[in-house]
Design a protein around this motif. Structure first.
Motif, PDB file in Angstrom:
ATOM      1  N   HIS A 282       0.844  -1.308  -0.030  1.00 60.33           N
ATOM      2  CA  HIS A 282       0.045  -0.059  -0.011  1.00 60.33           C
ATOM      3  C   HIS A 282       0.887   1.277  -0.049  1.00 60.33           C
ATOM      4  CE1 HIS A 282      -4.227   1.996   1.195  1.00 60.33           C
ATOM      5  NE2 HIS A 282      -3.117   2.848   1.065  1.00 60.33           N
ATOM      6  N   MET A 283       0.652   1.945  -1.015  1.00 58.20           N
ATOM      7  CA  MET A 283       1.544   3.469  -1.105  1.00 58.20           C
ATOM      8  C   MET A 283       0.735   4.545  -1.009  1.00 58.20           C
ATOM      9  SD  MET A 283       3.713   1.860  -4.361  1.00 58.20           S
ATOM     10  CE  MET A 283       4.941   3.407  -4.423  1.00 58.20           C
ATOM     11  N   GLY A 284       1.491   5.397  -0.029  1.00 58.84           N
ATOM     12  CA  GLY A 284       0.770   6.830   0.297  1.00 58.84           C
ATOM     13  C   GLY A 284       1.631   7.520   1.106  1.00 58.84           C
ATOM     14  N   ARG A 285       0.995   8.312   2.041  1.00 58.97           N
ATOM     15  CA  ARG A 285       2.181   9.009   2.808  1.00 58.97           C
ATOM     16  C   ARG A 285       2.832   7.918   3.647  1.00 58.97           C
ATOM     17  NH1 ARG A 285      -2.333  12.876   4.636  1.00 58.97           N
ATOM     18  NH2 ARG A 285      -3.676  11.278   3.026  1.00 58.97           N
ATOM     19  N   GLU A 286       1.981   6.967   4.088  1.00 58.72           N
ATOM     20  CA  GLU A 286       2.923   5.706   4.754  1.00 58.72           C
ATOM     21  C   GLU A 286       2.597   4.649   3.962  1.00 58.72           C
ATOM     22  OE1 GLU A 286       2.099   5.368   9.154  1.00 58.72           O
ATOM     23  OE2 GLU A 286       0.274   6.473   8.251  1.00 58.72           O
ATOM     24  N   TYR A 287       3.514   3.618   4.063  1.00 55.71           N
ATOM     25  CA  TYR A 287       3.583   2.465   3.168  1.00 55.71           C
ATOM     26  C   TYR A 287       3.169   1.305   4.188  1.00 55.71           C
ATOM     27  CZ  TYR A 287       6.603   5.272   0.530  1.00 55.71           C
ATOM     28  OH  TYR A 287       7.294   6.129  -0.148  1.00 55.71           O
ATOM     29  N   PHE A 288       2.619   0.163   3.385  1.00 55.78           N
ATOM     30  CA  PHE A 288       2.234  -1.300   4.502  1.00 55.78           C
ATOM     31  C   PHE A 288       2.764  -1.985   3.342  1.00 55.78           C
ATOM     32  CE2 PHE A 288       0.177  -4.993   4.427  1.00 55.78           C
ATOM     33  CZ  PHE A 288       0.292  -5.302   5.995  1.00 55.78           C
ATOM     34  N   PHE A 289       3.681  -3.186   3.693  1.00 51.06           N
ATOM     35  CA  PHE A 289       3.752  -4.158   2.998  1.00 51.06           C
ATOM     36  C   PHE A 289       3.746  -5.424   3.634  1.00 51.06           C
ATOM     37  CE2 PHE A 289       6.855  -7.690   1.883  1.00 51.06           C
ATOM     38  CZ  PHE A 289       6.398  -7.810   0.516  1.00 51.06           C
TER      39      PHE A 289
END
Ligand SMILES: Nc1ncnc2c1ncn2[C@@H]1O[C@H](COP(=O)(O)OP(=O)(O)OP(=O)(O)O)[C@@H](O)[C@H]1O
Length: 233
Positions: free
Chosen positions: A207-214
């Motif tokens: 998930h890309m945006g101001r923060e990332y999730f992988f």
């Protein structure tokens, strides 16, 4: 498992503008990684960087597990000009073998067989002689998927393959990509705007945006990112 791509502290952008910073993740053989996130977050830029079409501003991408950077099949976002391409379906699919020809100016029988197999997988053999520009949007996407399959039997990178398709055609596309991943064992990296539709097929989410999730799709569902984005409207 065999790690095919390792991204380490990537920084991506154009000129002085940084889009992505300190992004790290790995892709293993057989994964189905779905990349989601806000508009302009740098998803397409990341794909182009993985393909070597663009250089990272900082950080490192390492290829392994028998995969080289030039062995990735790519289905880019379609432009209006491409939709009007005056070639037959067979010619468009076969052009996916270009990277295999080297300096040879024609396609050999092995490459033609690869193209035929890809068309069989994508169920487009009856369209072989049809002009690409006369096809529906869904048929065109299948043709481009077959073309990408000619370029690689290891990894496919797909930039929003269902954008502009009606729900039924989108479902067919997802089913075909799933078959390529599960039955043919080809690693898939796909950008998707439609997170609810795409997530059931994914093994991993970035998930890309101001923060990332992988993480895995399951971890994503349980995360605050998943909680925020997986709520039906
Ligand atoms: N060649 C380029 N030169 C300069 N800026 C660019 C270039 N390509 C893209 N950008 C800018 O980089 C930003 C991110 O673009 P990118 O297409 O990577 O985002 P994205 O997450 O894929 O967006 P979307 O979901 O809207 O497709 C955008 O603001 C875009 O205008």
């Amino acid at each position: 498992m065999e790690v095919q791509i390792t991204c380490d502290n990537l920084k991506l952008g154009y000129g002085a503008g940084v889009l992505v910073d300190e992004l790290s993740f790995t892709v293993e053989k057989g994964d189905y990684l779905c990349i989601v996130g806000e508009n302009g977050a740098g998803k397409s830029t990341l794909l182009r960087t993985l393909l070597g079409l663009q250089k990272p501003l900082a950080g490192k991408i390492t290829f392994g597990g028998g995969l080289q950077q030039n062995e990735i099949g790519y289905l880019p976002q379609q432009t209006f000009v491409q939709r009007d391409f005056p070639a037959s379906v067979w010619e468009v699919v076969l052009s996916g073998c270009q990277g295999r020809c080297g300096l040879r100016p024609f396609y050999n029988s092995k490459e033609k067989q690869i193209a035929k197999n890809a068309m069989e997988q994508l169920e487009i053999i009856p369209l072989a002689r049809t002009c690409y520009r006369d096809l529906s949007g869904g048929q065109q996407q299948r043709v481009l998927l077959a073309r990408a399959l000619c370029a690689s039997d290891k990894m496919l990178v797909l930039d929003e393959p269902v954008s502009g398709l009606d729900p039924k055609m989108a479902e067919t596309m997802y089913r075909l990509v799933e078959r390529i991943n599960r039955e043919m064992g080809i690693t898939v990296i796909m950008i998707s705007h439609d997170i609810l539709e795409a997530i059931p097929y994914a093994t991993h989410i970035l998930h890309m945006g101001r923060e990332y999730f992988f993480g895995t799709a399951e971890e994503y569902r349980r995360s605050r990112f998943g909680n925020a984005f997986l709520q039906p409207e």
